[in-house]
Design a protein around this motif. Structure first.
Motif, PDB file in Angstrom:
ATOM      1  N   LYS A 170       6.744  13.910  18.262  1.00  0.00           N
ATOM      2  CA  LYS A 170       8.059  14.897  18.612  1.00  0.00           C
ATOM      3  C   LYS A 170       7.740  15.930  19.540  1.00  0.00           C
ATOM      4  O   LYS A 170       6.306  16.202  19.842  1.00  0.00           O
ATOM      5  CB  LYS A 170       8.738  15.337  17.462  1.00  0.00           C
ATOM      6  CG  LYS A 170       9.004  14.332  16.412  1.00  0.00           C
ATOM      7  CD  LYS A 170       9.872  15.128  15.273  1.00  0.00           C
ATOM      8  CE  LYS A 170      10.116  14.000  14.253  1.00  0.00           C
ATOM      9  NZ  LYS A 170      10.654  14.539  12.890  1.00  0.00           N
ATOM     10  N   SER A 322      21.287  20.534  20.365  1.00  0.00           N
ATOM     11  CA  SER A 322      21.637  19.168  19.738  1.00  0.00           C
ATOM     12  C   SER A 322      21.777  18.082  20.696  1.00  0.00           C
ATOM     13  O   SER A 322      22.315  18.101  21.804  1.00  0.00           O
ATOM     14  CB  SER A 322      23.009  19.181  19.038  1.00  0.00           C
ATOM     15  OG  SER A 322      23.352  17.933  18.632  1.00  0.00           O
ATOM     16  N   SER A 324      22.146  13.920  21.329  1.00  0.00           N
ATOM     17  CA  SER A 324      22.589  12.564  20.856  1.00  0.00           C
ATOM     18  C   SER A 324      21.876  11.437  21.372  1.00  0.00           C
ATOM     19  O   SER A 324      20.931  11.703  22.325  1.00  0.00           O
ATOM     20  CB  SER A 324      23.924  12.403  21.292  1.00  0.00           C
ATOM     21  OG  SER A 324      24.312  12.393  22.731  1.00  0.00           O
ATOM     22  N   GLY A 328      17.701  12.196  20.313  1.00  0.00           N
ATOM     23  CA  GLY A 328      17.991  13.228  19.065  1.00  0.00           C
ATOM     24  C   GLY A 328      17.062  13.322  18.219  1.00  0.00           C
ATOM     25  O   GLY A 328      16.820  14.517  17.494  1.00  0.00           O
ATOM     26  N   GLN A 329      16.130  12.352  17.750  1.00  0.00           N
ATOM     27  CA  GLN A 329      15.163  12.409  16.669  1.00  0.00           C
ATOM     28  C   GLN A 329      13.872  12.709  17.123  1.00  0.00           C
ATOM     29  O   GLN A 329      12.915  12.980  16.728  1.00  0.00           O
ATOM     30  CB  GLN A 329      15.183  10.997  15.946  1.00  0.00           C
ATOM     31  CG  GLN A 329      16.531  10.884  15.191  1.00  0.00           C
ATOM     32  CD  GLN A 329      16.801  11.742  14.196  1.00  0.00           C
ATOM     33  OE1 GLN A 329      16.163  12.405  13.491  1.00  0.00           O
ATOM     34  NE2 GLN A 329      18.456  12.159  14.374  1.00  0.00           N
ATOM     35  N   ARG A 330      13.834  12.729  18.651  1.00  0.00           N
ATOM     36  CA  ARG A 330      12.350  13.110  19.184  1.00  0.00           C
ATOM     37  C   ARG A 330      12.409  14.389  19.944  1.00  0.00           C
ATOM     38  O   ARG A 330      11.289  14.914  20.269  1.00  0.00           O
ATOM     39  CB  ARG A 330      12.000  11.967  20.026  1.00  0.00           C
ATOM     40  CG  ARG A 330      12.096  10.433  19.383  1.00  0.00           C
ATOM     41  CD  ARG A 330      10.747  10.325  18.577  1.00  0.00           C
ATOM     42  NE  ARG A 330      10.808   9.136  17.751  1.00  0.00           N
ATOM     43  CZ  ARG A 330       9.685   8.989  17.177  1.00  0.00           C
ATOM     44  NH1 ARG A 330       8.867   9.672  16.770  1.00  0.00           N
ATOM     45  NH2 ARG A 330       9.848   7.359  16.623  1.00  0.00           N
ATOM     46  N   ALA A 359      13.831  22.030  12.432  1.00  0.00           N
ATOM     47  CA  ALA A 359      14.373  20.292  12.756  1.00  0.00           C
ATOM     48  C   ALA A 359      13.110  19.219  12.951  1.00  0.00           C
ATOM     49  O   ALA A 359      13.448  18.337  12.435  1.00  0.00           O
ATOM     50  CB  ALA A 359      14.943  20.435  14.067  1.00  0.00           C
ATOM     51  N   SER A 362      11.930  18.578   9.579  1.00  0.00           N
ATOM     52  CA  SER A 362      12.962  18.179   8.474  1.00  0.00           C
ATOM     53  C   SER A 362      12.694  16.688   8.490  1.00  0.00           C
ATOM     54  O   SER A 362      12.606  15.820   9.384  1.00  0.00           O
ATOM     55  CB  SER A 362      14.175  18.539   8.963  1.00  0.00           C
ATOM     56  OG  SER A 362      14.377  19.946   8.558  1.00  0.00           O
ATOM     57  N   GLY A 364      13.546  12.775   8.495  1.00  0.00           N
ATOM     58  CA  GLY A 364      14.648  11.925   9.354  1.00  0.00           C
ATOM     59  C   GLY A 364      14.988  12.731  10.736  1.00  0.00           C
ATOM     60  O   GLY A 364      15.784  12.061  11.346  1.00  0.00           O
TER      61      GLY A 364
END
Length: 364
Positions: A170, A322, A324, A328-330, A359, A362, A364
């Motif tokens: 990440k 935020s 999308s 969004g997850q990286r 974030a 966390s 997921g």
């Protein structure tokens, strides 16, 4: 190829706070910084313009503990000392050139502004002590990021001018969104809405310049003046007492003319005009400083882009973290400008770093 769990891009206050937090959690990270120093827009120098452990803040200098609890908590946790911004005495207001400066008794302020003993760089020094030196890469410019099946491949240029790659699960981007949009290529591309939002987020301090005049003593206080002044005449629009906790005396002002005008005028002419204004407001003694400092953040390529000299207004409180889609997850934003509170300020950097680290860790 270097590998880490989390890559942090940008070693200003937000990046340093994020690195310290990850270290405390035992999470492997690399802190990547394009400058040859830590701190970003935090820059404390001596009267000759050299970085120092006790000097004048060419970038941010104040915090307000009553209104910025995250910042107050960090200062306390790091064991740093602070002192009140001098506001004792009258303030001066210049309304127009054809009338002299007017003197007023100020209204007592709620929530007094504080400065750190040693300058804002005291934050940088204290945070650096908690970060392993082998986790820091200075003079390292990130040029591209690409998603892979396992994370993010980061392309960068090392101090020797060679290209290198870091692979991270990440990434925390602890720099202004506008700099990110202007300097980093993404594969797959960020959504157009995201890029537009980054471009439209002004970078705090980027359009501005600060001028300091250092003196043997704070002579304006003898006349019952606080050192605070506002002007519609210029070249400075706002002035303050910049005397250090150790007693070294100074005045500073925010220059009100635009970046293009500053560049056309030249540093020496601009300094001369600023000293003339100090003398007009605080007396003839202000025209003979022991030294002067000028920091134009619009001329700093690691702070400002071509859009910043035209920027106006204040930052919004929009949470710009935020993302999308696939990113969004990286990818997680932590620059002060992305904070939902105190955007652009030191306190915003602290809050944004906390949010980004939460974030990252966390599920997921």
């Amino acid at each position: 190829m270097k590998r880490c769990e989390v890559a942090i891009v940008g070693a200003g206050l937000a990046g340093l706070c994020a690195a310290r937090a990850l270290k405390s959690m035992g999470i492997d990270f690399l802190l990547l910084e394009a400058r040859d120093r830590l701190g970003g827009r935090i820059l404390t120098s001596d009267e000759h313009g050299m970085p120092t452990d006790d000097g004048f803040d060419l970038g941010p200098s104040w915090f307000w503990p009553m209104m910025q609890p995250d910042m107050a908590d960090l200062v306390s946790e790091l064991g740093l000392q602070s002192f009140s911004q001098n506001n004792n005495g009258d303030v001066i207001f210049e309304r127009m050139s054809r009338e002299g400066p007017q003197r007023y008794r100020p209204v007592e302020q709620q929530g007094k502004s504080l400065r750190l003993t040693g300058g804002s760089a005291a934050l940088v020094r204290a945070l650096e002590r908690d970060i392993p030196a082998d986790r820091i890469r200075l003079n390292t410019h990130v040029s591209a990021m690409a998603l892979t099946g396992e994370g993010v491949e980061i392309t960068l240029k090392t101090p020797d001018g060679m290209a290198a790659v870091v692979h991270a699960s990440k990434v925390i981007c602890a720099l202004p969104p506008r700099l990110l949009e202007a300097n980093v290529t993404f594969t797959p591309p960020q959504e157009q809405y995201t890029l537009a939002r980054w471009r439209d987020t002004p970078t705090w301090m980027a359009p501005h310049a600060k001028f300091f005049a250092i003196y043997n003593r704070p002579f304006w206080r003898d006349d019952g003046l606080s050192g605070t002044a506002q002007s519609m005449v210029g070249p400075m629009v706002e002035m303050h007492d910049a005397t250090l906790a150790n007693g070294k005396a100074a005045l500073f002002g925010f220059i009100g003319i635009g970046a293009d005008q500053r560049a056309a005028l030249g540093d020496e002419a601009l300094k001369k005009a600023c000293l003339a204004q100090f003398a007009r407001i605080f007396g003839a003694g202000a025209s003979e400083p022991r030294s002067t400092l000028l920091k134009d953040w619009a001329a700093d390529p690691l702070t400002a882009t071509s859009r910043d000299p035209l920027a106006t207004g204040h930052l919004s409180a929009e949470d710009a973290n935020s993302l999308s889609g696939l990113w969004g997850q990286r990818l997680f934003m932590a620059g002060s400008e992305t904070s939902a509170i105190e955007a652009g300020f030191l306190a915003g950097a602290v809050a944004a770093a906390k949010r980004a680290v939460l974030a990252v860790v966390s599920p997921g």
